[in-house]
Motif scaffolding. Sequence first.
Motif, PDB file in Angstrom:
ATOM      1  N   VAL A  24       0.842  -1.207   0.000  1.00  0.00           N
ATOM      2  CA  VAL A  24       0.000   0.000   0.000  1.00  0.00           C
ATOM      3  C   VAL A  24       0.876   1.256   0.000  1.00  0.00           C
ATOM      4  CG1 VAL A  24      -1.636   1.357   1.360  1.00  0.00           C
ATOM      5  CG2 VAL A  24      -1.983  -1.096   1.096  1.00  0.00           C
ATOM      6  N   ILE A  25       1.922   1.242   0.835  1.00  0.00           N
ATOM      7  CA  ILE A  25       2.840   2.385   0.906  1.00  0.00           C
ATOM      8  C   ILE A  25       3.495   2.625  -0.453  1.00  0.00           C
ATOM      9  CG2 ILE A  25       5.023   3.204   1.892  1.00  0.00           C
ATOM     10  CD1 ILE A  25       4.184   1.769   4.500  1.00  0.00           C
ATOM     11  N   LYS A  26       3.910   1.555  -1.105  1.00  0.00           N
ATOM     12  CA  LYS A  26       4.535   1.689  -2.422  1.00  0.00           C
ATOM     13  C   LYS A  26       3.561   2.300  -3.424  1.00  0.00           C
ATOM     14  CE  LYS A  26       6.372  -0.785  -6.329  1.00  0.00           C
ATOM     15  NZ  LYS A  26       6.407  -2.058  -7.067  1.00  0.00           N
ATOM     16  N   ARG A  27       2.298   1.874  -3.369  1.00  0.00           N
ATOM     17  CA  ARG A  27       1.290   2.410  -4.289  1.00  0.00           C
ATOM     18  C   ARG A  27       1.088   3.906  -4.049  1.00  0.00           C
ATOM     19  NH1 ARG A  27      -2.967  -0.354  -2.742  1.00  0.00           N
ATOM     20  NH2 ARG A  27      -2.151  -2.244  -3.709  1.00  0.00           N
ATOM     21  N   LEU A  28       1.078   4.308  -2.774  1.00  0.00           N
ATOM     22  CA  LEU A  28       0.925   5.727  -2.434  1.00  0.00           C
ATOM     23  C   LEU A  28       2.122   6.537  -2.937  1.00  0.00           C
ATOM     24  CD1 LEU A  28      -0.471   5.450   1.211  1.00  0.00           C
ATOM     25  CD2 LEU A  28      -1.733   6.167  -0.829  1.00  0.00           C
ATOM     26  N   LEU A  29       3.316   5.980  -2.786  1.00  0.00           N
ATOM     27  CA  LEU A  29       4.522   6.654  -3.268  1.00  0.00           C
ATOM     28  C   LEU A  29       4.507   6.784  -4.790  1.00  0.00           C
ATOM     29  CD1 LEU A  29       7.243   5.013  -0.985  1.00  0.00           C
ATOM     30  CD2 LEU A  29       6.556   7.420  -0.976  1.00  0.00           C
ATOM     31  N   GLU A  30       4.027   5.754  -5.460  1.00  0.00           N
ATOM     32  CA  GLU A  30       3.931   5.817  -6.923  1.00  0.00           C
ATOM     33  C   GLU A  30       2.924   6.880  -7.360  1.00  0.00           C
ATOM     34  OE1 GLU A  30       5.146   1.220  -8.111  1.00  0.00           O
ATOM     35  OE2 GLU A  30       3.045   1.721  -7.700  1.00  0.00           O
ATOM     36  N   ASN A  31       1.816   6.978  -6.618  1.00  0.00           N
ATOM     37  CA  ASN A  31       0.830   8.032  -6.906  1.00  0.00           C
ATOM     38  C   ASN A  31       1.441   9.415  -6.688  1.00  0.00           C
ATOM     39  OD1 ASN A  31      -1.112   6.113  -7.514  1.00  0.00           O
ATOM     40  ND2 ASN A  31      -2.050   6.159  -5.486  1.00  0.00           N
ATOM     41  N   LYS A  32       2.205   9.533  -5.598  1.00  0.00           N
ATOM     42  CA  LYS A  32       2.875  10.804  -5.319  1.00  0.00           C
ATOM     43  C   LYS A  32       3.848  11.151  -6.435  1.00  0.00           C
ATOM     44  CE  LYS A  32       5.869  13.098  -1.952  1.00  0.00           C
ATOM     45  NZ  LYS A  32       6.621  12.964  -0.676  1.00  0.00           N
ATOM     46  N   ARG A  33       4.578  10.159  -6.910  1.00  0.00           N
ATOM     47  CA  ARG A  33       5.529  10.387  -8.007  1.00  0.00           C
ATOM     48  C   ARG A  33       4.820  10.912  -9.255  1.00  0.00           C
ATOM     49  NH1 ARG A  33       8.404   5.113 -10.061  1.00  0.00           N
ATOM     50  NH2 ARG A  33       6.239   4.723 -10.660  1.00  0.00           N
ATOM     51  N   VAL A  35       1.968  12.545  -9.411  1.00  0.00           N
ATOM     52  CA  VAL A  35       1.490  13.914  -9.182  1.00  0.00           C
ATOM     53  C   VAL A  35       2.653  14.906  -9.267  1.00  0.00           C
ATOM     54  CG1 VAL A  35       0.429  15.476  -7.509  1.00  0.00           C
ATOM     55  CG2 VAL A  35      -0.473  13.170  -7.790  1.00  0.00           C
ATOM     56  N   LEU A  36       3.803  14.539  -8.690  1.00  0.00           N
ATOM     57  CA  LEU A  36       4.985  15.405  -8.756  1.00  0.00           C
ATOM     58  C   LEU A  36       5.423  15.618 -10.202  1.00  0.00           C
ATOM     59  CD1 LEU A  36       7.099  14.041  -5.756  1.00  0.00           C
ATOM     60  CD2 LEU A  36       6.038  16.298  -5.918  1.00  0.00           C
ATOM     61  N   LEU A  37       5.372  14.553 -11.000  1.00  0.00           N
ATOM     62  CA  LEU A  37       5.730  14.671 -12.409  1.00  0.00           C
ATOM     63  C   LEU A  37       4.769  15.596 -13.144  1.00  0.00           C
ATOM     64  CD1 LEU A  37       6.694  10.963 -13.229  1.00  0.00           C
ATOM     65  CD2 LEU A  37       8.208  12.949 -13.391  1.00  0.00           C
ATOM     66  N   ARG A 158      13.122  12.914  -6.507  1.00  0.00           N
ATOM     67  CA  ARG A 158      14.259  12.001  -6.348  1.00  0.00           C
ATOM     68  C   ARG A 158      14.162  11.208  -5.042  1.00  0.00           C
ATOM     69  NH1 ARG A 158      18.943  16.210  -8.420  1.00  0.00           N
ATOM     70  NH2 ARG A 158      18.733  15.779 -10.646  1.00  0.00           N
ATOM     71  N   LYS A 159      13.762  11.895  -3.971  1.00  0.00           N
ATOM     72  CA  LYS A 159      13.588  11.200  -2.685  1.00  0.00           C
ATOM     73  C   LYS A 159      12.513  10.116  -2.807  1.00  0.00           C
ATOM     74  CE  LYS A 159      14.779  15.193   0.201  1.00  0.00           C
ATOM     75  NZ  LYS A 159      14.224  16.209   1.131  1.00  0.00           N
ATOM     76  N   THR A 160      11.416  10.483  -3.448  1.00  0.00           N
ATOM     77  CA  THR A 160      10.309   9.532  -3.616  1.00  0.00           C
ATOM     78  C   THR A 160      10.751   8.332  -4.442  1.00  0.00           C
ATOM     79  OG1 THR A 160       8.724  11.365  -3.533  1.00  0.00           O
ATOM     80  CG2 THR A 160       7.929   9.280  -4.430  1.00  0.00           C
ATOM     81  N   GLN A 161      11.488   8.588  -5.528  1.00  0.00           N
ATOM     82  CA  GLN A 161      11.954   7.493  -6.372  1.00  0.00           C
ATOM     83  C   GLN A 161      12.938   6.597  -5.633  1.00  0.00           C
ATOM     84  OE1 GLN A 161      10.773   6.772  -9.597  1.00  0.00           O
ATOM     85  NE2 GLN A 161      11.826   4.874  -9.024  1.00  0.00           N
TER      86      GLN A 161
END
Length: 213
Positions: A24-33, A35-37, A158-161
Amino acid sequence: MSQKVLPTKINLIQFRRQLRLITVIKRLLENKREVLLLYLRTYASEYEKIYNEVNEEMKKVYESYLQAVASEGISNIEEIALSQKPSLEVSSSIKVIFGVKVPTIKLDKSTIPSKPFSDVETSPYLSESYEEMTEAFNKIIELVELESTIRSLVSELRKTQRLINSIDNYILPFYRGSIKFIKQILEDRQREEFSRLKIIRRILQRRRESGSG
């Protein structure tokens, strides 16, 4: 690494729960990535637009200035410039974009020096250069703010990735490997226990048969 995990049913349950949470955390981070893009593409497009506008403004300033120098002479222009004290002031604050702190910069227009000459006394090109430069100030400040915003967003991206890569390359393999290891040990134990029970039943059966005989 998974060989150091204690192969118990409780650990198996806990590791499965943790694996679901990490997924779930990974999915949230991917969503954040994503949005940042999206934000980065928007701000990059705006930056390119403002950058081109600043270039055009500065070309006009430079052309007017060169014509003023040709008309007034460089020594007169320098004398006017040196008579002025630096007075430009900007204020800065912080705003938050999708959890990322980015700076905002605002020019205090009242600190822009007033024109230190009259149109009658000097070349009209010098007045034109002054007015164009005054107009360019706001664009330049906007460009600086956009650049700072883009830098902040890139840093957060970069931190998120890095977090996503860490999850993919280390955390998920550890939990998946540990779950597989525990399941294998528990299944082996179950098979051994089943075989042991079968043997015990046969022995008891033979004893019963021997006793009845």
